[in-house]
Design a protein around this motif. Structure first.
Motif, PDB file in Angstrom:
ATOM      1  N   CYS A   3      33.358  60.914 107.904  1.00 21.62           N
ATOM      2  CA  CYS A   3      32.650  60.578 109.148  1.00 21.62           C
ATOM      3  C   CYS A   3      32.361  61.789 110.009  1.00 21.62           C
ATOM      4  CB  CYS A   3      33.487  59.590 109.950  1.00 21.62           C
ATOM      5  SG  CYS A   3      33.468  57.972 109.221  1.00 21.62           S
ATOM      6  N   THR A   4      33.020  62.901 109.732  1.00 18.20           N
ATOM      7  CA  THR A   4      32.857  64.109 110.534  1.00 18.20           C
ATOM      8  C   THR A   4      32.696  65.283 109.566  1.00 18.20           C
ATOM      9  OG1 THR A   4      35.274  64.108 110.626  1.00 18.20           O
ATOM     10  CG2 THR A   4      34.140  63.320 112.597  1.00 18.20           C
ATOM     11  N   LEU A   5      31.542  65.349 108.959  1.00 14.84           N
ATOM     12  CA  LEU A   5      31.313  66.281 107.847  1.00 14.84           C
ATOM     13  C   LEU A   5      31.569  67.747 108.228  1.00 14.84           C
ATOM     14  CD1 LEU A   5      30.173  66.526 104.900  1.00 14.84           C
ATOM     15  CD2 LEU A   5      27.939  66.863 105.955  1.00 14.84           C
ATOM     16  N   GLY A   6      31.076  68.175 109.391  1.00  8.66           N
ATOM     17  CA  GLY A   6      31.262  69.566 109.835  1.00  8.66           C
ATOM     18  C   GLY A   6      30.853  70.552 108.773  1.00  8.66           C
ATOM     19  N   ALA A   7      31.741  71.496 108.443  1.00  8.02           N
ATOM     20  CA  ALA A   7      31.433  72.488 107.416  1.00  8.02           C
ATOM     21  C   ALA A   7      31.769  71.968 106.014  1.00  8.02           C
ATOM     22  CB  ALA A   7      32.182  73.776 107.704  1.00  8.02           C
ATOM     23  N   HIS A  10      36.525  68.783 103.979  1.00  9.19           N
ATOM     24  CA  HIS A  10      37.119  67.570 103.420  1.00  9.19           C
ATOM     25  C   HIS A  10      36.260  66.987 102.307  1.00  9.19           C
ATOM     26  CE1 HIS A  10      39.445  67.355 107.341  1.00  9.19           C
ATOM     27  NE2 HIS A  10      40.334  67.533 106.384  1.00  9.19           N
ATOM     28  N   ILE A  27      28.699  62.140 107.374  1.00 10.69           N
ATOM     29  CA  ILE A  27      27.828  62.050 108.543  1.00 10.69           C
ATOM     30  C   ILE A  27      28.309  62.990 109.638  1.00 10.69           C
ATOM     31  CG2 ILE A  27      26.990  59.695 108.130  1.00 10.69           C
ATOM     32  CD1 ILE A  27      28.967  58.624 110.037  1.00 10.69           C
ATOM     33  N   LEU A  29      27.078  64.327 113.870  1.00 17.20           N
ATOM     34  CA  LEU A  29      26.125  64.307 114.991  1.00 17.20           C
ATOM     35  C   LEU A  29      25.356  65.621 115.091  1.00 17.20           C
ATOM     36  CD1 LEU A  29      28.154  62.687 117.915  1.00 17.20           C
ATOM     37  CD2 LEU A  29      25.961  61.886 117.025  1.00 17.20           C
ATOM     38  N   ASP A  30      25.891  66.648 114.433  1.00 12.99           N
ATOM     39  CA  ASP A  30      25.353  68.000 114.595  1.00 12.99           C
ATOM     40  C   ASP A  30      24.373  68.308 113.453  1.00 12.99           C
ATOM     41  OD1 ASP A  30      24.951  70.747 114.652  1.00 12.99           O
ATOM     42  OD2 ASP A  30      26.988  71.141 115.370  1.00 12.99           O
ATOM     43  N   THR A  54      26.144  59.060 114.497  1.00 12.68           N
ATOM     44  CA  THR A  54      27.532  58.913 114.924  1.00 12.68           C
ATOM     45  C   THR A  54      28.304  57.960 114.004  1.00 12.68           C
ATOM     46  OG1 THR A  54      28.986  58.031 116.667  1.00 12.68           O
ATOM     47  CG2 THR A  54      26.729  57.192 116.637  1.00 12.68           C
ATOM     48  N   ASP A  76      37.858  63.376 111.233  1.00 14.41           N
ATOM     49  CA  ASP A  76      38.513  64.627 111.646  1.00 14.41           C
ATOM     50  C   ASP A  76      37.914  64.933 113.017  1.00 14.41           C
ATOM     51  OD1 ASP A  76      39.687  67.121 111.748  1.00 14.41           O
ATOM     52  OD2 ASP A  76      38.419  68.018 110.201  1.00 14.41           O
ATOM     53  N   LEU A  77      38.642  64.513 114.059  1.00 14.77           N
ATOM     54  CA  LEU A  77      38.012  64.390 115.380  1.00 14.77           C
ATOM     55  C   LEU A  77      37.771  65.727 116.086  1.00 14.77           C
ATOM     56  CD1 LEU A  77      40.154  61.337 116.544  1.00 14.77           C
ATOM     57  CD2 LEU A  77      37.861  61.303 115.563  1.00 14.77           C
ATOM     58  N   GLY A  78      36.911  65.655 117.083  1.00 14.70           N
ATOM     59  CA  GLY A  78      36.703  66.816 117.956  1.00 14.70           C
ATOM     60  C   GLY A  78      35.594  67.726 117.490  1.00 14.70           C
ATOM     61  N   LEU A  79      35.760  69.017 117.788  1.00 10.34           N
ATOM     62  CA  LEU A  79      34.685  69.960 117.453  1.00 10.34           C
ATOM     63  C   LEU A  79      35.100  70.837 116.296  1.00 10.34           C
ATOM     64  CD1 LEU A  79      34.299  72.842 120.069  1.00 10.34           C
ATOM     65  CD2 LEU A  79      36.423  71.696 119.585  1.00 10.34           C
ATOM     66  N   PHE A 103      27.333  67.767 120.862  1.00 11.58           N
ATOM     67  CA  PHE A 103      27.400  67.792 119.394  1.00 11.58           C
ATOM     68  C   PHE A 103      25.991  67.560 118.857  1.00 11.58           C
ATOM     69  CE2 PHE A 103      31.966  65.973 119.597  1.00 11.58           C
ATOM     70  CZ  PHE A 103      32.492  67.240 119.614  1.00 11.58           C
TER      71      PHE A 103
HETATM   72  C1  LIG Z   1      36.792  68.895 113.455  1.00 11.60           C
HETATM   73  S1  LIG Z   1      35.106  68.952 112.963  1.00 11.60           S
HETATM   74  C2  LIG Z   1      35.135  68.483 111.298  1.00 11.60           C
HETATM   75  C3  LIG Z   1      35.384  69.617 110.366  1.00 11.60           C
HETATM   76  C4  LIG Z   1      35.233  69.209 108.918  1.00 11.60           C
HETATM   77  N1  LIG Z   1      36.259  68.278 108.504  1.00 11.60           N
HETATM   78  C5  LIG Z   1      35.246  70.434 108.021  1.00 11.60           C
HETATM   79  O1  LIG Z   1      35.913  70.402 106.997  1.00 11.60           O
HETATM   80  O2  LIG Z   1      34.565  71.392 108.351  1.00 11.60           O
HETATM   81  C6  LIG Z   1      34.428  67.554 113.734  1.00 11.60           C
HETATM   82  C7  LIG Z   1      32.958  67.306 113.428  1.00 11.60           C
HETATM   83  O3  LIG Z   1      32.666  65.966 113.842  1.00 11.60           O
HETATM   84  C8  LIG Z   1      31.416  65.911 114.438  1.00 11.60           C
HETATM   85  N2  LIG Z   1      31.437  64.736 115.313  1.00 11.60           N
HETATM   86  C9  LIG Z   1      32.064  64.580 116.491  1.00 11.60           C
HETATM   87  N3  LIG Z   1      31.891  63.340 116.967  1.00 11.60           N
HETATM   88  C10 LIG Z   1      31.152  62.677 116.038  1.00 11.60           C
HETATM   89  C11 LIG Z   1      30.657  61.348 115.953  1.00 11.60           C
HETATM   90  N4  LIG Z   1      30.873  60.441 116.917  1.00 11.60           N
HETATM   91  N5  LIG Z   1      29.957  61.007 114.856  1.00 11.60           N
HETATM   92  C12 LIG Z   1      29.718  61.913 113.862  1.00 11.60           C
HETATM   93  N6  LIG Z   1      30.149  63.191 113.907  1.00 11.60           N
HETATM   94  C13 LIG Z   1      30.861  63.561 114.983  1.00 11.60           C
HETATM   95  C14 LIG Z   1      31.272  67.231 115.159  1.00 11.60           C
HETATM   96  O4  LIG Z   1      29.907  67.542 115.349  1.00 11.60           O
HETATM   97  C15 LIG Z   1      31.975  68.192 114.184  1.00 11.60           C
HETATM   98  O5  LIG Z   1      31.059  68.766 113.295  1.00 11.60           O
END
Ligand SMILES: C[S@@+](CC[C@H](N)C(=O)[O-])C[C@H]1O[C@@H](n2cnc3c(N)ncnc32)[C@H](O)[C@@H]1O
Length: 281
Positions: A3-7, A10, A27, A29-30, A54, A76-79, A103
């Motif tokens: 749910c929080t793909l980021g880089a 995971h 997925i 938001l960024d 989201t 994986d919450l937050g930034l 985000f």
């Molecule tokens: C802690 S990072 C995740 C890092 C990721 N697990 C990795 O391995 O790089 C959190 C990611 O969640 C995204 N994010 C935060 N709130 C979100 C939401 N409500 N829906 C989708 N993505 C969200 C942020 O933009 C950020 O890229």
């Protein structure tokens, strides 16, 4: 589902572990993170689907690619480090940048909008509720007096003057920046809805893992897991159950999992991470 793909750390791990045919929907938001990660994980081909949006809309994302229930969901919450280390995104108080903190850059409201337009009492509430900032009143008053504030470093200096520098370990502006980021991105609302959506869309036996980085989030996850792992929620002593609540989760982490010293040494930003996991019944 990541749910929080980021880089994509995971997702890459899950795709490796589920070779040769495991599939992941990631997925975020960024949009810029999605673009970079899509390229970086291109070797996994059609095993990784990426979508912008989201995780609060988790059912819609699954519906859009015609997936039914899923075997695992991670939040994986937050930034991300990528966001924190990109000064122009405005998440860090160490580098001069516009007060942004979104985000999703297609969203209208930025941190500058909140800082410059909210009433003092609303600002104070955000700092207290989302930052657990003991000097919330003083800082909110100083912000209102010093407006307009358009840069990260300007805001940080206003906070330092209002709250002083005598804090153990953390920069005095840490809590203010955290609180504003949570408010700008409506993180607690997303978490609330995202947890419900995640449980709804897990297959029986499927697992949900949530990593949080501050007590506010962790408390919410813990309470949600506890509630959904219990049957009747009627007050004790009530002779007949009227709530008809049924347990849907089995908690897998009786105690929250924290990173080891070795992991923290390797990745100091993991130091406040807390992992909780549960299985759908
Ligand atoms: C802690 S990072 C995740 C890092 C990721 N697990 C990795 O391995 O790089 C959190 C990611 O969640 C995204 N994010 C935060 N709130 C979100 C939401 N409500 N829906 C989708 N993505 C969200 C942020 O933009 C950020 O890229």
């Amino acid at each position: 589902m990541d749910c929080t793909l980021g880089a994509g750390g995971h997702s890459a791990g899950i795709l490796e572990a589920s070779k040769p045919d495991g599939v992941v929907l990631g997925i975020d938001l960024d949009k810029s993170a999605l673009e970079i990660t899509r390229k970086q994980l291109a070797d996994f081909g059609r095993r990784l689907y990426c979508r912008h949006g989201t995780y609060a809309d988790l059912s819609n994302h699954l519906g859009a690619i015609e997936w039914g229930c899923v075997d695992g969901i991670i939040l994986d919450l937050g930034l991300s480090s990528m966001q924190l280390d990109t000064p122009e995104r405005g998440f860090s108080f160490n580098k001069e940048a516009p007060l942004d903190m979104r985000f999703d850059t297609s969203q209208e409201t930025s941190a500058a909008d909140l800082v410059n337009h909210l009433e003092e009492a609303e600002l104070e509430k955000i700092l207290r509720d989302f930052g657990e900032e003991p000097f919330s009143r003083r800082i909110a008053r100083a912000i209102v007096r010093q407006r307009p504030i358009h840069s990260t470093t300007h805001l940080a200096s206003v906070v330092v003057k209002a709250a002083g520098t005598r804090r153990k370990g953390i920069h005095p502006a840490t809590r203010t920046f955290q609180a504003l980021r949570i408010a700008v991105n409506r993180e607690m609302e997303a978490l609330e809805k995202g947890l419900r959506e995640a449980v709804k869309n897990l297959c029986p036996g499927g697992r949900l893992a949530v990593i949080s980085f501050h007590s506010l989030e962790d408390r919410r996850v813990k309470q949600y897991f506890q509630k959904e792992s219990r049957g009747c929620l009627c007050p004790p002593g009530q002779p007949v159950c009227t709530c008809n609540h049924q347990a849907v989760l089995r908690i897998l982490t009786k105690k929250v999992i924290k990173p080891s010293m070795e992991e923290i040494e390797r990745n100091p930003r993991a130091r406040s991470a807390k992992l909780r996991a549960a299985e759908k019944m």
